[in-house]
Design an enzyme around this catalytic site. Structure first.
Site, mmCIF file in Angstrom:
data_model
loop_
_atom_site.group_PDB
_atom_site.id
_atom_site.type_symbol
_atom_site.label_atom_id
_atom_site.label_comp_id
_atom_site.label_asym_id
_atom_site.label_seq_id
_atom_site.Cartn_x
_atom_site.Cartn_y
_atom_site.Cartn_z
ATOM 1 N N PHE A 123 -21.626 -0.189 -30.998
ATOM 2 C CA PHE A 123 -20.420 -0.803 -30.428
ATOM 3 C C PHE A 123 -20.882 -1.941 -29.527
ATOM 4 O O PHE A 123 -21.585 -1.713 -28.540
ATOM 5 C CB PHE A 123 -19.742 0.301 -29.621
ATOM 6 C CG PHE A 123 -18.522 -0.043 -28.811
ATOM 7 C CD1 PHE A 123 -17.261 -0.031 -29.377
ATOM 8 C CD2 PHE A 123 -18.625 -0.294 -27.445
ATOM 9 C CE1 PHE A 123 -16.130 -0.274 -28.609
ATOM 10 C CE2 PHE A 123 -17.500 -0.545 -26.675
ATOM 11 C CZ PHE A 123 -16.239 -0.536 -27.263
ATOM 12 N N GLU A 127 -22.102 -8.007 -22.453
ATOM 13 C CA GLU A 127 -22.929 -9.219 -22.573
ATOM 14 C C GLU A 127 -23.630 -9.452 -21.249
ATOM 15 O O GLU A 127 -23.247 -8.864 -20.227
ATOM 16 C CB GLU A 127 -22.029 -10.414 -22.916
ATOM 17 C CG GLU A 127 -21.325 -10.226 -24.243
ATOM 18 C CD GLU A 127 -20.587 -11.466 -24.717
ATOM 19 O OE1 GLU A 127 -20.597 -12.503 -24.005
ATOM 20 O OE2 GLU A 127 -20.012 -11.398 -25.813
ATOM 21 N N PRO A 128 -24.613 -10.360 -21.227
ATOM 22 C CA PRO A 128 -25.322 -10.596 -19.965
ATOM 23 C C PRO A 128 -24.381 -10.981 -18.822
ATOM 24 O O PRO A 128 -24.586 -10.578 -17.682
ATOM 25 C CB PRO A 128 -26.277 -11.743 -20.302
ATOM 26 C CG PRO A 128 -26.490 -11.622 -21.774
ATOM 27 C CD PRO A 128 -25.218 -11.094 -22.344
ATOM 28 N N ILE A 157 -26.953 -2.715 -25.970
ATOM 29 C CA ILE A 157 -26.219 -2.078 -27.076
ATOM 30 C C ILE A 157 -27.036 -0.909 -27.639
ATOM 31 O O ILE A 157 -28.209 -1.060 -27.985
ATOM 32 C CB ILE A 157 -25.872 -3.101 -28.183
ATOM 33 C CG1 ILE A 157 -25.148 -4.302 -27.568
ATOM 34 C CG2 ILE A 157 -25.029 -2.430 -29.273
ATOM 35 C CD1 ILE A 157 -23.901 -3.990 -26.755
ATOM 36 N N HIS A 341 -36.148 23.147 -6.867
ATOM 37 C CA HIS A 341 -37.479 23.286 -7.487
ATOM 38 C C HIS A 341 -38.599 22.804 -6.562
ATOM 39 O O HIS A 341 -39.780 22.946 -6.916
ATOM 40 C CB HIS A 341 -37.559 22.481 -8.782
ATOM 41 C CG HIS A 341 -36.928 23.154 -9.966
ATOM 42 N ND1 HIS A 341 -35.564 23.263 -10.135
ATOM 43 C CD2 HIS A 341 -37.471 23.755 -11.050
ATOM 44 C CE1 HIS A 341 -35.310 23.881 -11.273
ATOM 45 N NE2 HIS A 341 -36.440 24.201 -11.833
ATOM 46 N N GLY A 343 -41.443 20.574 -4.936
ATOM 47 C CA GLY A 343 -42.345 19.547 -5.485
ATOM 48 C C GLY A 343 -42.405 19.582 -7.005
ATOM 49 O O GLY A 343 -42.478 18.531 -7.658
ATOM 50 N N GLU A 366 -20.046 3.135 -20.349
ATOM 51 C CA GLU A 366 -18.660 3.235 -20.826
ATOM 52 C C GLU A 366 -17.637 3.097 -19.694
ATOM 53 O O GLU A 366 -16.661 3.829 -19.622
ATOM 54 C CB GLU A 366 -18.471 4.530 -21.624
ATOM 55 C CG GLU A 366 -19.574 4.638 -22.663
ATOM 56 C CD GLU A 366 -19.238 5.428 -23.889
ATOM 57 O OE1 GLU A 366 -18.061 5.688 -24.132
ATOM 58 O OE2 GLU A 366 -20.176 5.765 -24.613
HETATM 59 C C1 LIG Z 1 -28.201 3.083 -21.312
HETATM 60 C C2 LIG Z 1 -27.012 2.167 -21.506
HETATM 61 C C3 LIG Z 1 -26.399 2.111 -22.749
HETATM 62 C C4 LIG Z 1 -25.329 1.238 -22.964
HETATM 63 N N1 LIG Z 1 -24.768 1.154 -24.212
HETATM 64 C C5 LIG Z 1 -23.791 0.243 -24.449
HETATM 65 C C6 LIG Z 1 -23.253 0.069 -25.769
HETATM 66 O O1 LIG Z 1 -23.637 0.764 -26.727
HETATM 67 N N2 LIG Z 1 -22.314 -0.893 -25.957
HETATM 68 C C7 LIG Z 1 -21.865 -1.692 -24.945
HETATM 69 O O2 LIG Z 1 -21.018 -2.557 -25.199
HETATM 70 N N3 LIG Z 1 -22.352 -1.547 -23.678
HETATM 71 C C8 LIG Z 1 -23.297 -0.602 -23.412
HETATM 72 N N4 LIG Z 1 -23.802 -0.452 -22.134
HETATM 73 C C9 LIG Z 1 -23.329 -1.323 -21.078
HETATM 74 C C10 LIG Z 1 -22.445 -0.626 -20.050
HETATM 75 O O3 LIG Z 1 -21.203 -0.293 -20.621
HETATM 76 C C11 LIG Z 1 -22.339 -1.581 -18.850
HETATM 77 O O4 LIG Z 1 -23.605 -1.575 -18.213
HETATM 78 C C12 LIG Z 1 -21.248 -1.183 -17.870
HETATM 79 O O5 LIG Z 1 -19.983 -1.315 -18.442
HETATM 80 C C13 LIG Z 1 -21.316 -2.031 -16.580
HETATM 81 O O6 LIG Z 1 -21.418 -3.370 -16.869
HETATM 82 P P1 LIG Z 1 -22.565 -4.239 -16.137
HETATM 83 O O7 LIG Z 1 -23.850 -3.530 -16.342
HETATM 84 O O8 LIG Z 1 -22.465 -5.627 -16.598
HETATM 85 O O9 LIG Z 1 -22.226 -4.161 -14.603
HETATM 86 P P2 LIG Z 1 -21.204 -5.120 -13.797
HETATM 87 O O10 LIG Z 1 -19.887 -5.160 -14.482
HETATM 88 O O11 LIG Z 1 -21.870 -6.399 -13.495
HETATM 89 O O12 LIG Z 1 -21.037 -4.301 -12.456
HETATM 90 C C14 LIG Z 1 -21.979 -4.315 -11.394
HETATM 91 C C15 LIG Z 1 -21.415 -3.490 -10.242
HETATM 92 O O13 LIG Z 1 -20.195 -4.087 -9.775
HETATM 93 C C16 LIG Z 1 -19.147 -3.130 -9.845
HETATM 94 N N5 LIG Z 1 -17.884 -3.787 -10.167
HETATM 95 C C17 LIG Z 1 -17.629 -4.654 -11.168
HETATM 96 N N6 LIG Z 1 -16.345 -5.023 -11.157
HETATM 97 C C18 LIG Z 1 -15.757 -4.359 -10.128
HETATM 98 C C19 LIG Z 1 -14.424 -4.314 -9.607
HETATM 99 N N7 LIG Z 1 -13.421 -4.994 -10.158
HETATM 100 N N8 LIG Z 1 -14.191 -3.530 -8.532
HETATM 101 C C20 LIG Z 1 -15.198 -2.801 -7.978
HETATM 102 N N9 LIG Z 1 -16.468 -2.802 -8.422
HETATM 103 C C21 LIG Z 1 -16.746 -3.573 -9.498
HETATM 104 C C22 LIG Z 1 -19.563 -2.163 -10.940
HETATM 105 O O14 LIG Z 1 -18.886 -0.931 -10.839
HETATM 106 C C23 LIG Z 1 -21.049 -2.066 -10.689
HETATM 107 O O15 LIG Z 1 -21.288 -1.158 -9.662
HETATM 108 C C24 LIG Z 1 -24.862 0.433 -21.893
HETATM 109 C C25 LIG Z 1 -25.469 0.514 -20.645
HETATM 110 C C26 LIG Z 1 -26.530 1.357 -20.441
HETATM 111 C C27 LIG Z 1 -27.183 1.398 -19.090
#
Ligand SMILES: Cc1cc2nc3c(=O)[nH]c(=O)nc-3n(C[C@H](O)[C@H](O)[C@H](O)COP(=O)(O)OP(=O)(O)OC[C@H]3O[C@@H](n4cnc5c(N)ncnc54)[C@H](O)[C@@H]3O)c2cc1C
Length: 382
Positions: A123, A127-128, A157, A341, A343, A366
């Site tokens: 899914f 994006e960055p 992803i 647990h 150490g 998610e």
């Molecule tokens: C192991 C892993 C697997 C993943 N797999 C997938 C995948 O299969 N497909 C996919 O599409 N994505 C995937 N992701 C991405 C994941 O869904 C995102 O990392 C997540 O949604 C957060 O986006 P971000 O990392 O850009 O953080 P950001 O959106 O940049 O957020 C940074 C911080 O700001 C906070 N923040 C942002 N907006 C607000 C707001 N309006 N109010 C308050 N706080 C806010 C956030 O809660 C967070 O604490 C994966 C991530 C990981 C770590």
């Protein structure tokens, strides 16, 4: 509310328990250590019907209820969180967009292999520069003779880069006029499509067996039949899919909490200090009692959200509450279990340390917990 499992759900739980205790528990720790996605295990789960959990038999799945899915997760996640994470990402966000919004031709072509366990689904939303703010995605799909040209980049992803991956269902912007209201559509991009390349597998604190990486799209051409659902409703489709994903992460959190509770209880009964098992100290007893109590509360929220979905009722708020409560609990419970647990709990040689590493992402994936707060607050009328 009655969450008594049906006979089919109980049979599924039995199957998952046996596979988790026999195969996953034995083989997954090595994959975690080697940071390798254990697709051998996922293929075997596919052969057992577990990869088509929420897909009807007509499309190759087993048509299980959401309650049954949560109950199955409680067994699988007890044994290993990376395998359970890869499995749940495939079953929910990796497969559901095609089932819920795809045409019958698309279901036959792409969903059936996913549901039959011959391929792994992914899914592509994040994006960055766009995570929580999904509307901020920059990947673009522009119309070109009989199809679409996709350019952009996806981040983090899961399941797109394994030897079992079929490609990805992704979200892209489609507006063409300067200043036009953004519209979003969803597309299937199969692996080996020219211009579609993968970044290296990333190294997480936990979920080390899960394959997570960046995806790059450099003028990738896909024909019209790769557009999934309504071309103006892609974002809505992705957000709806994530609602089920939240129940799934809540269930994964329950399984982690149960795992660390079991480990901490066993250890507390065995470990002797000051002439008695540490389970006889009230400070330790209260930690265990708190985890067990909170786990029951989180379990009820999660099954309630799942049951609402099975009854065709709205479950947005309940899924967000379940994810929020259960993931926070998992992180806290894992920390307390490590504490019990001492150490040994800090050392990766002990299973509780692995669960501790796996816990944090449950508050992020998610939809972060801050976003779950926003969803719940909006549903309350704020
Ligand atoms: C192991 C892993 C697997 C993943 N797999 C997938 C995948 O299969 N497909 C996919 O599409 N994505 C995937 N992701 C991405 C994941 O869904 C995102 O990392 C997540 O949604 C957060 O986006 P971000 O990392 O850009 O953080 P950001 O959106 O940049 O957020 C940074 C911080 O700001 C906070 N923040 C942002 N907006 C607000 C707001 N309006 N109010 C308050 N706080 C806010 C956030 O809660 C967070 O604490 C994966 C991530 C990981 C770590």
């Amino acid at each position: 509310m009655d969450f008594t499992l049906t006979e089919a759900e109980r049979d599924l739980v039995g199957l998952c328990r046996e596979f988790a205790r026999g195969e996953i528990a034995r083989r997954a720790p090595a994959a975690w250590e080697e940071a390798r996605c254990p697709t051998d295990l996922l293929r075997e789960m596919g052969a057992l019907g577990l990869l088509g959990m929420l897909i009807p038999e007509r499309w190759g799945g087993i048509g299980m209820s959401t309650v049954g899915f949560v109950a199955a997760m409680e067994q699988l996640g007890l044994a290993d969180q990376s395998v359970a994470a890869a499995w749940q990402a495939h079953v929910t966000i990796g497969s559901l967009p095609l089932y819920l919004f795809g045409s019958d031709d698309q279901r036959e072509r792409w969903l059936r292999p996913l549901a039959e366990g011959r391929a792994l689904g992914a899914f592509g939303l994040t994006e960055p520069d766009a995570g929580s703010d999904a509307r901020g995605i920059r990947t673009r799909a522009v119309r070109r003779d009989g199809g679409w040209l996709i350019s952009g980049e996806k981040a983090f992803i899961s399941n797109a880069g394994t030897d079992m991956s079929f490609g990805v269902t992704l979200l892209a912007r489609t507006e063409s006029d300067e200043g036009a209201k953004p519209t979003f559509a969803s597309f299937v991009v199969e692996k080996d499509t020219p211009g579609f390349t993968l970044g290296p597998k990333m190294r997480g604190i936990g979920w080390r067996g899960l394959d997570t990486r960046a995806l790059y799209f450099d003028d990738v051409f896909v024909a019209d039949d790769h557009l999934v659902g309504d071309p103006a409703m892609g974002l809505n489709q992705f957000l709806q899919t994530l609602e089920v994903g939240r129940i799934s992460i809540a269930a994964l959190s329950l399984s982690l909490t149960q795992a660390v509770l079991d480990l901490a209880l066993d250890y507390a009964r065995e470990r002797v200090q000051f002439g008695q098992p540490i389970s006889k100290f009230q400070a330790i007893q209260f930690k265990l009692a708190d985890i067990a109590t909170e786990l029951e509360a989180a379990r009820w929220l999660t099954y309630r959200a799942a049951s609402l979905r099975d009854c065709g009722q709205p479950f947005l708020k309940e899924a967000a509450m379940a994810k929020l409560k259960a993931s926070r609990l998992a992180v806290w419970a894992a920390s307390e279990a490590v504490q019990i647990h001492g150490g040994l709990g800090y050392m990766l040689e002990s299973p509780v340390a692995r669960f501790y590493c796996d816990a944090k992402v449950l508050e992020i994936g998610e939809g972060t917990n801050e976003i779950q707060h926003l969803v719940v607050a909006r549903e309350l009328g704020c």
